[in-house]
Write an enzyme that holds these catalytic residues in place. Sequence first.
Site: not given
Ligand code: 5GP
Length: 114
Positions: A30, A87, A93-94, A100, A102
């Site tokens: 991440d 998420n 919080g998505q 994906h 985490h």
């Molecule tokens: P969500 O908020 O949808 O559960 O998780 C998305 C995750 O993607 C976040 O933890 C965020 O830091 C990560 N993320 C967003 N953009 C990028 C990126 O360009 N590269 C990587 N490696 N992670 C990303």
Amino acid sequence: MADCLFCGIAAGEIPAARVSETDRTVAFRDVNPQAPIHVLVIPRDHYPDLAALTAGDGGLLTELATQAHEVARAQGIADTGYRVVFNTGSDGGQTVHHVHAHVLGGRPMGWPPG
Ligand code: 5GP
Ligand code: ZN
């Protein structure tokens, strides 16, 4: 899918720090880690969220879970413990709408989560 960040990472068009991959999944760090180990595990195919994945290919969900554990083992946190989070939706919080998992670890996790 066009204009999907994680489809771009899966295709290698957008750089990411990959830690492992399989025929159907990719794991990468991440960019904004919330724990000493914070890795995302995604399917190469585009599913917007957990509901779409389970409806479309439950076997792929099993592969994501297997890969999440394999990441934890390879990153040295399988024995100390880790957390796997999907998420889902706005209250969940998505922010990236390509499903994906985490994988978080390397420190004790609080409960309840924020
Ligand atoms: P969500 O908020 O949808 O559960 O998780 C998305 C995750 O993607 C976040 O933890 C965020 O830091 C990560 N993320 C967003 N953009 C990028 C990126 O360009 N590269 C990587 N490696 N992670 C990303
Ligand atoms: Zn996608």
